[in-house]
Design a protein around this motif. Sequence first.
Motif, short mmCIF file in Angstrom:
data_model
loop_
_atom_site.label_atom_id
_atom_site.label_comp_id
_atom_site.label_asym_id
_atom_site.label_seq_id
_atom_site.Cartn_x
_atom_site.Cartn_y
_atom_site.Cartn_z
N PHE A 193 34.09 44.40 43.63
CA PHE A 193 35.00 43.64 42.73
C PHE A 193 36.15 44.45 42.63
CE2 PHE A 193 36.79 42.13 38.48
CZ PHE A 193 37.29 41.29 38.97
N SER A 194 36.53 45.37 42.65
CA SER A 194 37.40 45.96 42.53
C SER A 194 38.16 46.15 43.94
CB SER A 194 37.06 47.97 42.66
OG SER A 194 36.23 48.37 43.44
N ALA A 195 37.61 46.10 45.16
CA ALA A 195 38.15 45.67 46.89
C ALA A 195 39.01 44.21 46.27
CB ALA A 195 37.03 46.04 47.78
N MET A 196 38.26 42.82 46.55
CA MET A 196 38.36 42.08 46.05
C MET A 196 39.52 42.13 44.93
SD MET A 196 36.04 39.02 45.83
CE MET A 196 35.27 38.91 47.21
N LEU A 197 39.53 42.48 43.66
CA LEU A 197 40.41 42.83 43.04
C LEU A 197 41.94 42.89 43.81
CD1 LEU A 197 42.19 41.99 40.44
CD2 LEU A 197 40.98 43.77 39.45
N LEU A 198 41.39 44.47 44.69
CA LEU A 198 43.42 44.97 44.95
C LEU A 198 43.67 44.18 45.97
CD1 LEU A 198 44.87 47.57 45.33
CD2 LEU A 198 43.11 48.34 47.48
N ASP A 199 43.03 43.38 46.96
CA ASP A 199 43.19 42.04 47.62
C ASP A 199 43.89 41.19 47.15
OD1 ASP A 199 42.72 44.00 49.75
OD2 ASP A 199 40.45 42.30 50.07
#
Length: 213
Positions: A193-199
Amino acid sequence: MRARNFATYALDMGTNESRGVRERKKVATRAAISAAALRLARERGPENVRVDDIAEAAGVSPRTYNNYFSSREQAIMVALAAERGLRVGAALRVRPADEPLEQAVVAAVIEQYAGDGEPDHDALALITSAPALQAEFLDTIAAIERPLAEAIAARTGSDGRGDLGSEVLAAAVSAAARVAAERWLRPEPHTPFSAMLLDALTWVTPALRSADR
């Protein structure tokens, strides 16, 4: 006069101490209820857990439960989300003053969902098991908006002036986070989720950068 002042001071100290004890008890009770809700939801499935079951497991009455949570879904999600909204705002306020606004905002948001804050696969499975839990999860994401707007206003020097810009920026960040959450809840992605949030946040960084000029 001195004796009266001292007595007043002692009374105030005692009152403050009593308030502190009450607040700690409230925090502990809220944590116990949400922990019990999450444990039962994982054991039985959220649809098979009643408010009465949660209250009994937490050692409180149903009436006390209702003083803290409006639904079983809310109690479950508090345990999973750890009320990150206020923490996002607090995290932004302590970022270095000379850090660019877009970097500070993104870091403040991401750090609440990375590491120990990253929802794991078990949490994902639980959230997606019930539509009401999904809705509550998305509401916890949206809850970052108000604390974030206030922190942006304080950082940009518009604190207390009802700055429209800080509210718009916070709404944009909240919307990006919600879109990331909605995509993360889909069955096919296996992205953290953190990677998707960063994107998702990269799409609002130009606006944050412009506000910092």
